[in-house]
Design an enzyme around this catalytic site. Structure first.
Site, PDB file in Angstrom:
ATOM      1  N   GLY A  12      -7.142  -2.650  -0.982  1.00  0.00           N
ATOM      2  CA  GLY A  12      -7.801  -1.878   0.080  1.00  0.00           C
ATOM      3  C   GLY A  12      -7.050  -0.598   0.393  1.00  0.00           C
ATOM      4  N   ASN A  90      -3.863  -6.072   1.833  1.00  0.00           N
ATOM      5  CA  ASN A  90      -4.247  -5.259   2.996  1.00  0.00           C
ATOM      6  C   ASN A  90      -5.753  -5.186   3.209  1.00  0.00           C
ATOM      7  OD1 ASN A  90      -3.998  -2.754   4.911  1.00  0.00           O
ATOM      8  ND2 ASN A  90      -5.288  -2.086   3.199  1.00  0.00           N
ATOM      9  N   SER A 142      -2.715  -9.227  11.909  1.00  0.00           N
ATOM     10  CA  SER A 142      -3.094  -8.383  13.044  1.00  0.00           C
ATOM     11  C   SER A 142      -2.520  -9.034  14.299  1.00  0.00           C
ATOM     12  CB  SER A 142      -4.624  -8.344  13.169  1.00  0.00           C
ATOM     13  OG  SER A 142      -5.025  -7.842  14.422  1.00  0.00           O
ATOM     14  N   TYR A 155     -12.916 -12.485  13.500  1.00  0.00           N
ATOM     15  CA  TYR A 155     -11.844 -11.648  12.948  1.00  0.00           C
ATOM     16  C   TYR A 155     -10.483 -12.257  13.275  1.00  0.00           C
ATOM     17  CZ  TYR A 155      -8.914  -7.488  12.253  1.00  0.00           C
ATOM     18  OH  TYR A 155      -7.937  -6.606  11.837  1.00  0.00           O
ATOM     19  N   THR A 158      -9.720 -15.164  11.110  1.00  0.00           N
ATOM     20  CA  THR A 158      -9.297 -14.817   9.731  1.00  0.00           C
ATOM     21  C   THR A 158      -7.845 -14.368   9.727  1.00  0.00           C
ATOM     22  OG1 THR A 158      -9.940 -12.443   9.833  1.00  0.00           O
ATOM     23  CG2 THR A 158     -11.626 -14.021   9.098  1.00  0.00           C
ATOM     24  N   LYS A 159      -7.438 -13.628  10.760  1.00  0.00           N
ATOM     25  CA  LYS A 159      -6.080 -13.093  10.774  1.00  0.00           C
ATOM     26  C   LYS A 159      -5.059 -14.191  11.090  1.00  0.00           C
ATOM     27  CE  LYS A 159      -7.034  -9.031   9.416  1.00  0.00           C
ATOM     28  NZ  LYS A 159      -6.523  -8.566   8.107  1.00  0.00           N
TER      29      LYS A 159
HETATM   30  N1  LIG Z   1      -7.207  -0.610  12.306  1.00  0.00           N
HETATM   31  C1  LIG Z   1      -6.739  -1.557  13.084  1.00  0.00           C
HETATM   32  O1  LIG Z   1      -6.774  -1.418  14.325  1.00  0.00           O
HETATM   33  C2  LIG Z   1      -6.119  -2.800  12.493  1.00  0.00           C
HETATM   34  C3  LIG Z   1      -5.384  -3.611  13.352  1.00  0.00           C
HETATM   35  C4  LIG Z   1      -4.807  -4.764  12.839  1.00  0.00           C
HETATM   36  C5  LIG Z   1      -4.971  -5.087  11.515  1.00  0.00           C
HETATM   37  N2  LIG Z   1      -5.695  -4.283  10.700  1.00  0.00           N
HETATM   38  C6  LIG Z   1      -5.843  -4.703   9.306  1.00  0.00           C
HETATM   39  O2  LIG Z   1      -5.312  -3.720   8.450  1.00  0.00           O
HETATM   40  C7  LIG Z   1      -5.974  -3.777   7.189  1.00  0.00           C
HETATM   41  C8  LIG Z   1      -6.446  -2.391   6.806  1.00  0.00           C
HETATM   42  O3  LIG Z   1      -7.401  -1.947   7.738  1.00  0.00           O
HETATM   43  P1  LIG Z   1      -7.659  -0.417   8.119  1.00  0.00           P
HETATM   44  O4  LIG Z   1      -7.635  -0.346   9.578  1.00  0.00           O
HETATM   45  O5  LIG Z   1      -6.806   0.462   7.302  1.00  0.00           O
HETATM   46  O6  LIG Z   1      -9.182  -0.327   7.695  1.00  0.00           O
HETATM   47  P2  LIG Z   1     -10.008   0.712   6.783  1.00  0.00           P
HETATM   48  O7  LIG Z   1     -11.426   0.344   6.946  1.00  0.00           O
HETATM   49  O8  LIG Z   1      -9.577   2.112   7.083  1.00  0.00           O
HETATM   50  O9  LIG Z   1      -9.496   0.366   5.316  1.00  0.00           O
HETATM   51  C9  LIG Z   1      -9.768  -0.868   4.696  1.00  0.00           C
HETATM   52  C10 LIG Z   1      -9.922  -0.649   3.218  1.00  0.00           C
HETATM   53  O10 LIG Z   1     -10.205  -1.904   2.594  1.00  0.00           O
HETATM   54  C11 LIG Z   1     -11.260  -1.711   1.654  1.00  0.00           C
HETATM   55  N3  LIG Z   1     -11.980  -2.976   1.434  1.00  0.00           N
HETATM   56  C12 LIG Z   1     -12.863  -3.579   2.266  1.00  0.00           C
HETATM   57  N4  LIG Z   1     -13.336  -4.702   1.711  1.00  0.00           N
HETATM   58  C13 LIG Z   1     -12.735  -4.814   0.498  1.00  0.00           C
HETATM   59  C14 LIG Z   1     -12.826  -5.759  -0.551  1.00  0.00           C
HETATM   60  N5  LIG Z   1     -13.635  -6.819  -0.467  1.00  0.00           N
HETATM   61  N6  LIG Z   1     -12.085  -5.557  -1.669  1.00  0.00           N
HETATM   62  C15 LIG Z   1     -11.272  -4.480  -1.780  1.00  0.00           C
HETATM   63  N7  LIG Z   1     -11.151  -3.549  -0.806  1.00  0.00           N
HETATM   64  C16 LIG Z   1     -11.879  -3.712   0.310  1.00  0.00           C
HETATM   65  C17 LIG Z   1     -12.147  -0.648   2.286  1.00  0.00           C
HETATM   66  O11 LIG Z   1     -12.985  -0.022   1.349  1.00  0.00           O
HETATM   67  C18 LIG Z   1     -11.098   0.292   2.892  1.00  0.00           C
HETATM   68  O12 LIG Z   1     -10.703   1.304   1.993  1.00  0.00           O
HETATM   69  C19 LIG Z   1      -7.102  -4.794   7.356  1.00  0.00           C
HETATM   70  O13 LIG Z   1      -6.718  -6.036   6.834  1.00  0.00           O
HETATM   71  C20 LIG Z   1      -7.275  -4.870   8.859  1.00  0.00           C
HETATM   72  O14 LIG Z   1      -7.835  -6.073   9.259  1.00  0.00           O
HETATM   73  C21 LIG Z   1      -6.264  -3.135  11.163  1.00  0.00           C
END
Ligand SMILES: NC(=O)c1ccc[n+]([C@@H]2O[C@H](COP(=O)([O-])OP(=O)(O)OC[C@H]3O[C@@H](n4cnc5c(N)ncnc54)[C@H](O)[C@@H]3O)[C@@H](O)[C@H]2O)c1
Length: 250
Positions: A12, A90, A142, A155, A158-159
């Site tokens: 990701g 990620n 998360s 969500y 899952t986390k």
């Molecule tokens: N943004 C937040 O507030 C936050 C907080 C806590 C945790 N997270 C976690 O951080 C990680 C990254 O999230 P982000 O905020 O950068 O989100 P984002 O949407 O900016 O990036 C996520 C990326 O994962 C890719 N993706 C989605 N499904 C996929 C799949 N099945 N196979 C391969 N790639 C896939 C998407 O295309 C995207 O490029 C996630 O696991 C999210 O749950 C995010």
């Protein structure tokens, strides 16, 4: 150059936190395998990072909730680099909704992408790491794993799965010198983060509950990922580390 010559996989990684971690690794000298379900951006980011930091990169697009993708990432990484040292799981999605309205297919989907992918990747790449008696696995959970919000029960589940899977797996892998940890971002300025941040009132509330007084940016996550991927963190195993500006202390 704390990761000079290491081979790292980041799933990701076409945008957001994954991209920032992939860039951080490249800045520290690692060769980086970029995965994302978005094929075009996945290839572009691999090219950009390679050119910017002078490291070798490889794009392996695909959906990490499928075993075929996990196997493809493993095989193409080994073909290109002969080995793998670091894995960051990620890739993730957010499908929010109150439990009473939540669709069963959304529950299955969010679990497939956020949790099953981590199992599949740890199994496929873990085999290589256990065999070579070296590896660093960082799973992106998360703060929602520890303290779920309204409309984010699925969500959060899952986390929590990612966090506790990592804890249990860390005990299986530690004897083979493969460290497994998870990291718990707070509220991050990414596309996924907009579910919490798009509404200005909610944004204000999140800033107010963050002792550091600002919303996190993806680059805030790079430092901890570099540290956990480096040999400086050799004795850190099975932890779930908050990077949230002080929101949670547990
Ligand atoms: N943004 C937040 O507030 C936050 C907080 C806590 C945790 N997270 C976690 O951080 C990680 C990254 O999230 P982000 O905020 O950068 O989100 P984002 O949407 O900016 O990036 C996520 C990326 O994962 C890719 N993706 C989605 N499904 C996929 C799949 N099945 N196979 C391969 N790639 C896939 C998407 O295309 C995207 O490029 C996630 O696991 C999210 O749950 C995010």
């Amino acid at each position: 150059m704390r990761l000079k010559g290491k081979v790292a996989i980041v799933t990701g990684a076409a945008k957001g936190i994954g991209r920032a971690i992939a860039e951080g690794f490249a800045r520290e000298g690692a060769n980086v395998v970029i995965n994302d379900i978005l094929e075009g951006p996945c290839r572009e980011v691999a090219k950009e990072i390679g050119e910017k930091y002078g490291v070798r990169t490889l794009a392996v697009p695909g959906d990490v909730s499928l075993r075929t993708t996990a196997v493809k990432i493993k095989e193409e990484t080994l073909k290109a680099f002969g080995t793998v040292d670091i894995l960051v799981n990620n890739a993730g999605i957010m499908i929010s909704g109150l439990v009473l309205d939540y669709r069963e297919e959304d529950w299955d989907k969010i679990f497939a992408v956020n949790a099953k992918s981590v199992f599949l990747m740890c199994q496929e790449i873990g085999k290589v790491m256990v065999e070579k008696r070296y590896g660093k696995i960082i799973n992106v959970a998360s703060i929602g794993a520890k303290d779920g919000a309204v409309a984010q029960a699925a969500y959060a589940a899952t986390k929590a799965a990612v966090m506790n899977f990592s804890r249990a797996l860390s005990k299986e892998f530690a004897p083979y010198n493969v460290n497994v940890n998870s990291i718990c971002p707070g509220i991050v300025e990414t596309e996924l983060g907009q579910v919490n941040l798009a509404d200005p009132e909610k944004r204000k509330k999140f800033i107010a509950m963050t002792p550091k007084g600002r919303i996190s940016v993806p680059e805030d996550l790079a430092g901890i990922a570099i540290f956990l991927a480096s040999d400086e963190s050799d004795f850190i195993v099975g932890q779930a580390i908050n990077i949230d500006g002080g929101i949670l202390y547990y």
